[in-house]
Design a protein around this motif. Structure first.
Motif, PDB file in Angstrom:
ATOM      1  N   UNK A  20       0.821  -1.216   0.000  1.00 36.10           N
ATOM      2  CA  UNK A  20       0.000   0.000   0.000  1.00 36.10           C
ATOM      3  C   UNK A  20       0.853   1.262   0.000  1.00 36.10           C
ATOM      4  N   UNK A  21       2.040   1.166  -0.594  1.00 35.55           N
ATOM      5  CA  UNK A  21       2.951   2.310  -0.652  1.00 35.55           C
ATOM      6  C   UNK A  21       2.970   2.902  -2.056  1.00 35.55           C
ATOM      7  N   UNK A  22       3.128   4.232  -2.128  1.00 40.38           N
ATOM      8  CA  UNK A  22       3.276   4.903  -3.410  1.00 40.38           C
ATOM      9  C   UNK A  22       4.632   4.564  -4.007  1.00 40.38           C
ATOM     10  N   UNK A  23       4.736   4.541  -5.327  1.00 47.55           N
ATOM     11  CA  UNK A  23       6.017   4.184  -5.948  1.00 47.55           C
ATOM     12  C   UNK A  23       7.067   5.266  -5.775  1.00 47.55           C
ATOM     13  N   UNK A  24       8.299   4.845  -5.647  1.00 48.80           N
ATOM     14  CA  UNK A  24       9.405   5.800  -5.599  1.00 48.80           C
ATOM     15  C   UNK A  24       9.458   6.547  -6.928  1.00 48.80           C
ATOM     16  N   UNK A  25       9.715   7.821  -6.852  1.00 46.45           N
ATOM     17  CA  UNK A  25       9.797   8.619  -8.067  1.00 46.45           C
ATOM     18  C   UNK A  25       8.498   9.264  -8.476  1.00 46.45           C
ATOM     19  N   UNK A  26       7.413   9.012  -7.722  1.00 46.43           N
ATOM     20  CA  UNK A  26       6.117   9.574  -8.110  1.00 46.43           C
ATOM     21  C   UNK A  26       6.140  11.100  -8.106  1.00 46.43           C
ATOM     22  N   UNK A  27       6.721  11.706  -7.075  1.00 46.09           N
ATOM     23  CA  UNK A  27       6.724  13.169  -6.982  1.00 46.09           C
ATOM     24  C   UNK A  27       7.395  13.794  -8.201  1.00 46.09           C
ATOM     25  N   UNK A 258       4.098   4.151 -13.329  1.00 44.18           N
ATOM     26  CA  UNK A 258       5.142   5.133 -13.624  1.00 44.18           C
ATOM     27  C   UNK A 258       5.984   4.725 -14.828  1.00 44.18           C
ATOM     28  N   UNK A 259       6.197   3.435 -15.015  1.00 47.26           N
ATOM     29  CA  UNK A 259       6.987   2.998 -16.166  1.00 47.26           C
ATOM     30  C   UNK A 259       6.290   3.359 -17.480  1.00 47.26           C
ATOM     31  N   UNK A 260       4.990   3.191 -17.532  1.00 48.97           N
ATOM     32  CA  UNK A 260       4.256   3.575 -18.744  1.00 48.97           C
ATOM     33  C   UNK A 260       4.259   5.086 -18.925  1.00 48.97           C
ATOM     34  N   UNK A 261       3.984   5.816 -17.838  1.00 48.76           N
ATOM     35  CA  UNK A 261       3.951   7.283 -17.942  1.00 48.76           C
ATOM     36  C   UNK A 261       5.315   7.836 -18.327  1.00 48.76           C
ATOM     37  N   UNK A 262       6.361   7.356 -17.690  1.00 49.77           N
ATOM     38  CA  UNK A 262       7.710   7.849 -18.007  1.00 49.77           C
ATOM     39  C   UNK A 262       8.086   7.523 -19.452  1.00 49.77           C
ATOM     40  N   UNK A 263       7.645   6.352 -19.950  1.00 46.23           N
ATOM     41  CA  UNK A 263       7.888   6.027 -21.338  1.00 46.23           C
ATOM     42  C   UNK A 263       7.161   6.967 -22.276  1.00 46.23           C
ATOM     43  N   UNK A 264       5.919   7.317 -21.919  1.00 48.90           N
ATOM     44  CA  UNK A 264       5.145   8.244 -22.731  1.00 48.90           C
ATOM     45  C   UNK A 264       5.803   9.625 -22.747  1.00 48.90           C
ATOM     46  N   UNK A 265       6.281  10.084 -21.582  1.00 51.05           N
ATOM     47  CA  UNK A 265       6.931  11.396 -21.517  1.00 51.05           C
ATOM     48  C   UNK A 265       8.233  11.417 -22.314  1.00 51.05           C
TER      49      UNK A 265
END
Length: 268
Positions: A20-27, A258-265
């Protein structure tokens, strides 16, 4: 292809890992999305206050779909809400009181706009993890609030042990029963779902489904998939859920969102 302008993500089982933790790097990712004018929208069955605790910036910046779409907030203000009619709520509470004892621990949370409500006992102590704004009451009938949802818990299988007791009654009362997790079933107004909540956000921000990306893993995410051209089911999603999404993302324990979002960015 139109550029992405809105990203909506489920939380438990999707953005949050198994702890139930947010992923590292979210901010950092959220900051980069904001720089590019891309809105990020948590979309969860959780209470609004629970989501705000995960995203302190949500109260003043992010759109939020809470209570499976029964409450939609934008910049800390109510954008849309759908409550359970008093007559329907009375029928629900009558069924809850007559529910036969099961083999597993059970509990119920009445989810209102001002607070959530639970009956005294061990369950109410544990449920505070999910409902930070919680009042313990002796009887749900004394609650004076606009009710968004009745959340029902079974420590075994909520789909098997709880859903059948409310399915027919919900249809009679113009409500719906949604399996929102292994141990949880939510009862809400028939028109409520995350997809409707997402449409409210899209309309407020002037964003189309072609400009929208969504992530989810469970049955309460299916309607949201339909409102986005770029829909991703997590690798840990049930096959029946994943069938409704256009794409797959790595699992929630693999930082999939985050992996999908970072790939899109990176590709934009």
């Amino acid at each position: 292809m139109k550029r992405i302008r809105l990203i909506a993500s489920d939380l438990d089982g999707t953005l949050l890992d198994g702890r139930k933790a947010l992923p590292a790097g979210l901010a950092d990712t959220l900051a980069r999305l904001a720089e590019r004018g891309i809105a990020f929208c948590p979309a969860s069955g959780r209470q609004y206050q629970s989501i705000v605790e995960l995203f302190p910036e949500a109260a003043g910046a992010l759109p939020v779909i809470a209570e499976n779409g029964a409450l939609v907030m934008l910049e800390g203000r109510e954008l849309a809400s759908t409550t359970i009619a008093p007559a329907a709520l009375a029928g629900l509470l009558a069924r809850l009181r007559s529910l036969p004892a099961g083999a597993n621990e059970r509990g119920a949370v009445l989810c209102g706009k001002r607070s959530a409500y639970a009956l005294p006992g061990r369950f109410s102590d544990e449920v505070r993890r999910y409902y930070p704004k919680l009042e313990v009451v002796e009887d749900f009938a004394v609650v004076q609030d606009e009710i968004l949802k009745l959340a029902l818990f079974d420590a075994g299988s909520a789909a098997r042990e709880i859903h059948p007791h409310f399915a027919v009654l919900a249809l009679e009362l113009d409500l719906q029963v949604v399996v929102s997790g292994e141990h949880w079933v939510d009862v809400m107004a028939a028109s409520v779902n995350k997809g409707a909540g997402l449409r409210a956000v899209q309309a407020a921000l002037g964003i189309t489904r072609e400009e929208t990306m969504v992530f989810g893993d469970f049955f309460n995410d299916v309607e949201m998939f339909a409102e986005a051209m770029h829909s991703y089911a997590m690798a840990n999603a049930l096959p029946a859920v994943a069938a409704h999404a256009r794409h797959r993302a790595p699992g929630n324990d693999e930082n999939g969102v985050l992996r999908v979002i970072d790939g899109m960015l990176a590709a934009a």
